[in-house]
Write a protein that holds these residues in place. Structure first.
Motif, PDB file in Angstrom:
ATOM      1  N   ILE A 118       0.849  -1.184   0.000  1.00 53.99           N
ATOM      2  CA  ILE A 118       0.000   0.000   0.000  1.00 53.99           C
ATOM      3  C   ILE A 118       0.889   1.240   0.000  1.00 53.99           C
ATOM      4  N   SER A 119       0.854   1.985  -1.087  1.00 52.51           N
ATOM      5  CA  SER A 119       1.611   3.232  -1.168  1.00 52.51           C
ATOM      6  C   SER A 119       0.837   4.346  -0.467  1.00 52.51           C
ATOM      7  N   ILE A 120       1.521   5.069   0.409  1.00 49.47           N
ATOM      8  CA  ILE A 120       0.929   6.226   1.081  1.00 49.47           C
ATOM      9  C   ILE A 120       1.561   7.470   0.472  1.00 49.47           C
ATOM     10  N   PRO A 121       0.793   8.288  -0.254  1.00 52.20           N
ATOM     11  CA  PRO A 121       1.390   9.474  -0.888  1.00 52.20           C
ATOM     12  C   PRO A 121       2.150  10.324   0.126  1.00 52.20           C
ATOM     13  N   ARG A 122       3.294  10.796  -0.266  1.00 57.05           N
ATOM     14  CA  ARG A 122       4.178  11.528   0.646  1.00 57.05           C
ATOM     15  C   ARG A 122       3.565  12.823   1.159  1.00 57.05           C
ATOM     16  N   ASP A 123       2.605  13.405   0.396  1.00 56.06           N
ATOM     17  CA  ASP A 123       1.993  14.671   0.796  1.00 56.06           C
ATOM     18  C   ASP A 123       0.695  14.479   1.578  1.00 56.06           C
ATOM     19  N   THR A 124       0.419  13.239   2.002  1.00 58.12           N
ATOM     20  CA  THR A 124      -0.799  12.973   2.767  1.00 58.12           C
ATOM     21  C   THR A 124      -0.837  13.835   4.026  1.00 58.12           C
ATOM     22  N   TRP A 125      -1.944  14.547   4.219  1.00 57.34           N
ATOM     23  CA  TRP A 125      -2.102  15.448   5.358  1.00 57.34           C
ATOM     24  C   TRP A 125      -2.651  14.654   6.535  1.00 57.34           C
ATOM     25  N   THR A 126      -1.874  14.599   7.621  1.00 63.33           N
ATOM     26  CA  THR A 126      -2.262  13.767   8.754  1.00 63.33           C
ATOM     27  C   THR A 126      -1.634  14.300  10.034  1.00 63.33           C
ATOM     28  N   ALA A 127      -2.034  13.715  11.150  1.00 64.39           N
ATOM     29  CA  ALA A 127      -1.473  14.103  12.442  1.00 64.39           C
ATOM     30  C   ALA A 127      -0.104  13.456  12.629  1.00 64.39           C
ATOM     31  N   VAL A 128       0.879  14.251  12.948  1.00 66.16           N
ATOM     32  CA  VAL A 128       2.226  13.757  13.244  1.00 66.16           C
ATOM     33  C   VAL A 128       2.442  13.878  14.754  1.00 66.16           C
ATOM     34  N   PRO A 129       2.687  12.764  15.443  1.00 67.85           N
ATOM     35  CA  PRO A 129       2.920  12.836  16.892  1.00 67.85           C
ATOM     36  C   PRO A 129       4.156  13.668  17.211  1.00 67.85           C
ATOM     37  N   LYS A 130       4.276  14.033  18.452  1.00 71.44           N
ATOM     38  CA  LYS A 130       5.434  14.810  18.881  1.00 71.44           C
ATOM     39  C   LYS A 130       6.604  13.870  19.111  1.00 71.44           C
ATOM     40  N   SER A 131       7.772  14.225  18.593  1.00 66.34           N
ATOM     41  CA  SER A 131       8.969  13.412  18.783  1.00 66.34           C
ATOM     42  C   SER A 131       9.494  13.579  20.200  1.00 66.34           C
ATOM     43  N   LYS A 132      10.446  12.746  20.580  1.00 62.71           N
ATOM     44  CA  LYS A 132      11.005  12.858  21.930  1.00 62.71           C
ATOM     45  C   LYS A 132      11.768  14.166  22.113  1.00 62.71           C
ATOM     46  N   GLU A 133      12.166  14.783  20.988  1.00 64.48           N
ATOM     47  CA  GLU A 133      12.830  16.093  21.060  1.00 64.48           C
ATOM     48  C   GLU A 133      11.821  17.239  21.100  1.00 64.48           C
ATOM     49  N   GLY A 134      10.526  16.905  20.993  1.00 63.69           N
ATOM     50  CA  GLY A 134       9.497  17.931  21.067  1.00 63.69           C
ATOM     51  C   GLY A 134       9.072  18.500  19.733  1.00 63.69           C
ATOM     52  N   VAL A 180      -3.311  23.530   2.037  1.00 64.86           N
ATOM     53  CA  VAL A 180      -3.434  23.945   3.430  1.00 64.86           C
ATOM     54  C   VAL A 180      -2.423  25.072   3.603  1.00 64.86           C
ATOM     55  N   GLY A 181      -2.906  26.279   3.709  1.00 70.30           N
ATOM     56  CA  GLY A 181      -1.999  27.417   3.714  1.00 70.30           C
ATOM     57  C   GLY A 181      -1.245  27.478   2.395  1.00 70.30           C
ATOM     58  N   SER A 182       0.074  27.464   2.468  1.00 72.16           N
ATOM     59  CA  SER A 182       0.895  27.536   1.263  1.00 72.16           C
ATOM     60  C   SER A 182       1.256  26.162   0.720  1.00 72.16           C
ATOM     61  N   GLU A 183       0.795  25.106   1.391  1.00 69.05           N
ATOM     62  CA  GLU A 183       1.233  23.758   1.033  1.00 69.05           C
ATOM     63  C   GLU A 183       0.238  23.040   0.127  1.00 69.05           C
ATOM     64  N   SER A 184       0.762  22.339  -0.858  1.00 67.04           N
ATOM     65  CA  SER A 184      -0.033  21.449  -1.694  1.00 67.04           C
ATOM     66  C   SER A 184      -0.047  20.077  -1.037  1.00 67.04           C
ATOM     67  N   VAL A 185      -1.231  19.556  -0.733  1.00 66.55           N
ATOM     68  CA  VAL A 185      -1.327  18.337   0.068  1.00 66.55           C
ATOM     69  C   VAL A 185      -2.307  17.361  -0.563  1.00 66.55           C
ATOM     70  N   VAL A 186      -2.262  16.128  -0.052  1.00 66.42           N
ATOM     71  CA  VAL A 186      -3.202  15.071  -0.428  1.00 66.42           C
ATOM     72  C   VAL A 186      -4.091  14.796   0.781  1.00 66.42           C
ATOM     73  N   PHE A 187      -5.408  14.826   0.572  1.00 64.29           N
ATOM     74  CA  PHE A 187      -6.335  14.567   1.666  1.00 64.29           C
ATOM     75  C   PHE A 187      -6.753  13.095   1.658  1.00 64.29           C
ATOM     76  N   PRO A 188      -6.476  12.368   2.732  1.00 64.70           N
ATOM     77  CA  PRO A 188      -6.876  10.964   2.779  1.00 64.70           C
ATOM     78  C   PRO A 188      -8.386  10.825   2.901  1.00 64.70           C
ATOM     79  N   ASP A 189      -8.889   9.638   2.557  1.00 67.12           N
ATOM     80  CA  ASP A 189     -10.297   9.312   2.730  1.00 67.12           C
ATOM     81  C   ASP A 189     -10.413   8.493   4.009  1.00 67.12           C
ATOM     82  N   PRO A 190     -10.806   9.091   5.127  1.00 69.85           N
ATOM     83  CA  PRO A 190     -10.768   8.389   6.411  1.00 69.85           C
ATOM     84  C   PRO A 190     -11.600   7.114   6.451  1.00 69.85           C
ATOM     85  N   ALA A 191     -12.804   7.147   5.899  1.00 69.05           N
ATOM     86  CA  ALA A 191     -13.685   5.980   5.976  1.00 69.05           C
ATOM     87  C   ALA A 191     -13.126   4.807   5.176  1.00 69.05           C
ATOM     88  N   ARG A 192     -12.737   5.053   3.932  1.00 66.38           N
ATOM     89  CA  ARG A 192     -12.213   3.977   3.094  1.00 66.38           C
ATOM     90  C   ARG A 192     -10.863   3.499   3.605  1.00 66.38           C
TER      91      ARG A 192
END
Length: 355
Positions: A129-145, A321-333
């Motif tokens: 399953i390829s996940i497009p690199r520009d997929t807009w999603t939540a990124v957790p916080k790293s240990k460095e914050g 999203v703002g100045s960024e070109s992004v890919v919106f995932p389909d949450p249900a599918r």
């Protein structure tokens, strides 16, 4: 493949739409750190090792396996936040890639590839399953914050390296990542040349904007490509209205073609070709500390191109999203798809993907 310097949330390389995160211009990376690209090199090695090694070559291939670079992919990943294993025996491999020798890359930027490869419990097939690199999603916080907000999915690597990519893909998919492979797409040239070229069916004629030779024209139809031509074919996105999605399709074509050629008797029975292929492959791969390619080879010895299914994570479309070109995932599918992956329900996965 040691951790590189991380980008901060305010760094334009992590936020902008024209430069992918994860490519500091100020760093000169060693050869192995050129990438981690498209997927299935791991599975290509699997086929070759199982079919060509036999007992006499077992120690040789294990020495190659030991020489492959290792990464600490799960360091600092909090266990309590990870998805639970639902289907014991199945395996999910996150495959990351980039390409520092891409003629389109400037200033050290990287063109990322993210694939979640599902290997069912019976190891009779693989679903990628390829996940497009520009997929807009939540990124957790790293240990460095760093992170802790919505962003393009590949920003996770810039902000927290492989461990944050593991966390992000797990959060996005709900699928537990068992292993990680990082592949140098630029190394595909040497791999394909070691195989004597691959057969590709070009769906539509086009001329590349960026190429190893300046420009290159591909005619419609089935043809044999050497490493340089196949690399140009798999890199191009500007010649197609759907851009990155076309590139994903072509990358998948090249992977399947390599696998089919690698699995052919002409390679397995030719010690020189087999050695060249295995060496070229091992130079282009890094894996997590627990993954043994030789052991995986024995499990996947029946894998061929016909056993593979390639598809792209369901999306609603593209936008800004703002100045960024992004890919919106389909949450249900996407949820339906990844639920099937978690349960190791291959028929459901194939039905969802339309294969």
């Amino acid at each position: 493949m040691s951790d590189r310097h991380q980008l901060t949330d305010s760094d334009p390389r992590a936020q902008g739409s024209d430069v992918e995160p994860g490519g500091p211009a100020e760093e000169e990376r060693p050869r192995r750190r050129r990438g981690r690209r498209i997927a299935l090199i791991v599975l290509l090695v699997v086929v070759l090792l199982s079919g060509g090694g036999a007992l006499a070559g077992g120690l040789y291939y294990r020495s190659v396996d030991k020489s492959i670079e290792r990464v600490d992919a799960f360091e600092g990943v909090p266990e309590e936040s990870r998805p639970q294993v639902e289907a014991k025996g199945a395996m999910n491999i996150m495959i990351l890639g980039s390409d520092s020798r891409d003629p389109e890359s400037t200033g050290g930027s990287r063109s990322d590839t993210i694939i979640l490869a599902h290997l069912p419990k019976d190891r009779s097939s693989a679903q990628l399953i390829s996940i497009p690199r520009d997929t807009w999603t939540a990124v957790p916080k790293s240990k460095e914050g760093r992170g802790g907000r919505d962003a393009k999915i590949n920003a996770a690597y810039a902000w927290g390296g492989v461990p944050l990519m593991v966390q992000t893909v797990e959060k996005f998919s709900g699928v537990r990542v068992d292993n990680v492979a990082m592949v140098d797409f630029a190394g595909f040239k040497e791999i394909i040349d070691a195989l004597g070229g691959v057969e590709i069916d070009v769906e539509k004629g086009f001329t590349t904007k960026y190429s190893l030779i300046g420009t290159r024209t591909f005619e419609k139809g089935r043809q044999t490509m050497d490493g340089a031509a196949a690399l140009d074919y798999a890199r191009e996105r500007h010649a197609f209205p759907d851009g990155d999605f076309a590139r994903i399709r072509h990358q998948q074509q090249v992977i399947k073609a390599i696998l089919d050629k690698a699995a052919s008797g002409g390679v397995m029975t030719n010690p020189a070709k087999l050695n060249s292929f295995v060496r070229a492959t091992s130079d282009s791969v890094a894996v997590d500390k627990s993954l043994s390619l030789v052991d995986l080879a024995m499990e996947m010895r029946g894998l061929r191109g016909g056993n593979l299914t390639f598809f792209t994570c369901p999306v609603k479309g593209t936008g800004r999203v703002g100045s960024e070109s992004v890919v919106f995932p389909d949450p249900a599918r996407s949820k339906t798809l990844f639920d099937a992956v978690r349960r190791d329900s291959v028929p459901e996965i194939l039905a969802i993907s339309g294969k």
